[in-house]
Enzyme design. Structure first.
Site, short mmCIF file in Angstrom:
data_model
loop_
_atom_site.label_atom_id
_atom_site.label_comp_id
_atom_site.label_asym_id
_atom_site.label_seq_id
_atom_site.Cartn_x
_atom_site.Cartn_y
_atom_site.Cartn_z
CD1 TRP A 83 -2.27 -2.22 1.38
CD2 TRP A 83 -3.12 -0.80 -0.11
NE1 TRP A 83 -3.35 -2.83 0.80
CE2 TRP A 83 -3.90 -1.98 -0.12
CE3 TRP A 83 -3.46 0.22 -0.98
CZ2 TRP A 83 -5.00 -2.14 -0.96
CZ3 TRP A 83 -4.55 0.07 -1.81
CH2 TRP A 83 -5.31 -1.11 -1.80
CD GLU A 84 2.37 3.70 3.35
OE1 GLU A 84 2.56 4.73 2.66
OE2 GLU A 84 1.52 3.66 4.26
#
Length: 197
Positions: free
Chosen positions: A58-59
């Protein structure tokens, strides 16, 4: 009990300025780790492979340039673009427009920063019954929101009300007052990991 004031005074002198709160927390954590105190972290908690994979998914490590280095970018959901971000979701006063890092710098910053998030979660959970997957999901949540200390889901988890705690992830989908599709998907994955035995 160690008197930390001389340490902080010396570092303040070296920097030629005072500290921001994040720097105080990080320096405290480094002192604790050097003394084997682990910043009050409860138990031998480490971020598991599932948690690391979830956070990194997600990052991302976005904004790769043609020279294979990475450049900072504004927060895509905030009205003012703050905080500026680079690498694996790293933010802070040293990250601003024009910041450029190598892959090694991105990885090293993540490895350094994640320690604080692990310790924060461990400290907030105390001796509450917690599986590795629950812990990993909570670290991912905290890494993204910084809210492990104030979130209702933490209180519910500490009370052993895991089904209710899991439902709380879905409430953290807003950025600048707007629901974000990416946050909905991330919270759903964190909730699913939290519920995995």
């Amino acid at each position: 009990m160690l008197n930390r004031k001389p340490i902080f005074d010396e570092v303040r002198l070296l920097l030629g300025r005072g500290f921001v709160q994040d720097e105080v927390s990080r320096l405290d954590g480094a002192i604790d780790r050097s003394l084997g105190l682990s910043s009050g972290a409860a138990g031998p908690w480490r971020l598991g492979a599932a948690g690391t994979a979830l956070i990194r998914k997600w990052e991302g490590c976005g904004r790769r340039r043609a020279d294979r280095r990475f450049e900072s970018y504004p927060d895509p959901g905030s009205a003012d673009g703050k905080p500026w971000t680079i690498g694996w979701g790293s933010t802070g006063p040293d990250i601003r427009p024009g910041t450029i890092w190598t892959q090694a710098e991105c990885d090293a910053r993540f490895d350094r920063d994640i320690v604080r998030y692990i310790e924060d979660v461990a400290k907030r959970l105390g001796d509450a019954a917690t599986t590795q997957n629950q812990f990993d999901a909570l670290v991912s949540f905290h890494y993204n929101t910084g809210a492990i200390g104030t979130a209702t889901l933490t209180k519910l988890h500490r009370q052993g009300r895991f089904t209710e705690a899991r439902a709380e992830f879905g409430k953290w989908i807003y950025n600048a007052g707007k629901p974000m599709e990416g946050l909905k998907a991330r919270r759903a994955e964190e909730a699913a990991l939290y519920a995995t035995t």
